[in-house]
Design a protein around this motif. Structure first.
Motif, short mmCIF file in Angstrom:
data_model
loop_
_atom_site.label_atom_id
_atom_site.label_comp_id
_atom_site.label_asym_id
_atom_site.label_seq_id
_atom_site.Cartn_x
_atom_site.Cartn_y
_atom_site.Cartn_z
N TRP A 251 12.12 -5.80 -6.58
CA TRP A 251 10.74 -5.72 -7.05
C TRP A 251 10.25 -4.27 -7.14
O TRP A 251 9.42 -3.95 -7.98
N VAL B 179 -0.04 -11.15 -3.61
CA VAL B 179 1.32 -11.57 -3.27
C VAL B 179 2.20 -10.36 -2.94
O VAL B 179 2.76 -10.29 -1.86
N ILE B 180 2.34 -9.43 -3.90
CA ILE B 180 3.21 -8.27 -3.68
C ILE B 180 2.77 -7.10 -4.56
O ILE B 180 2.31 -7.29 -5.69
N ARG C 91 3.45 -6.64 1.05
CA ARG C 91 3.06 -8.03 0.82
C ARG C 91 1.88 -8.36 1.74
O ARG C 91 0.92 -8.96 1.32
N ASP C 92 2.02 -7.97 3.00
CA ASP C 92 1.01 -8.24 4.03
C ASP C 92 0.33 -6.92 4.38
O ASP C 92 0.90 -6.10 5.10
N ASP D 127 12.80 -7.07 -1.90
CA ASP D 127 11.84 -6.01 -2.23
C ASP D 127 12.52 -4.86 -2.96
O ASP D 127 11.88 -4.13 -3.71
#
Length: 117
Positions: A22, A61-62, A79-80, A19
């Motif tokens: 990203w 997804v993200i 993400r979640d 992460d």
């Protein structure tokens, strides 16, 4: 995923694993005096994100990095959405941080106890 902790008079958000790549960030440090509060908000994942400045967005997804929305800068790392925590800030580079954590309720309690009102 993010690890949120209190270090002296600062709120420290450490971005973990890939992460970091990203989101283009490994950590965000905010003085507790500029933290207004935190809430668990699993529904925020479905909200509009705004315009991506630097980071990654793959719907479903993200969402990671800096986004501009309604004249504000928001840092995302989720993400979640079920584990999303929103940290409201004042007089900072970001208006809020939206991060995924292992235990949202415990993270919010930690922040709320540390914030001077």
């Amino acid at each position: 995923m993010a690890n949120v902790r209190i270090d002296g008079g600062d709120l420290v958000v450490e971005i973990e694993g890939m992460d970091r790549l990203w989101s283009f960030r490994s950590r965000v440090v905010i003085p507790l005096a500029n933290v207004r509060g935190a809430t668990v908000d699993p529904g925020i994942a479905a909200d509009p994100k705004g315009i991506r400045a630097s980071g990654t967005r793959v719907p479903g997804v993200i969402t990671a990095g800096t986004f501009h929305q309604d004249g504000e800068r928001v840092f995302w790392n989720i993400r979640d959405g079920a584990r999303a925590v929103v940290i409201e800030l004042a007089e900072e580079h970001y208006a809020r941080l939206v991060v995924e954590v292992v235990d949202p309720a415990a993270t919010v309690a930690l922040i709320e106890q540390a914030v001077v009102r």
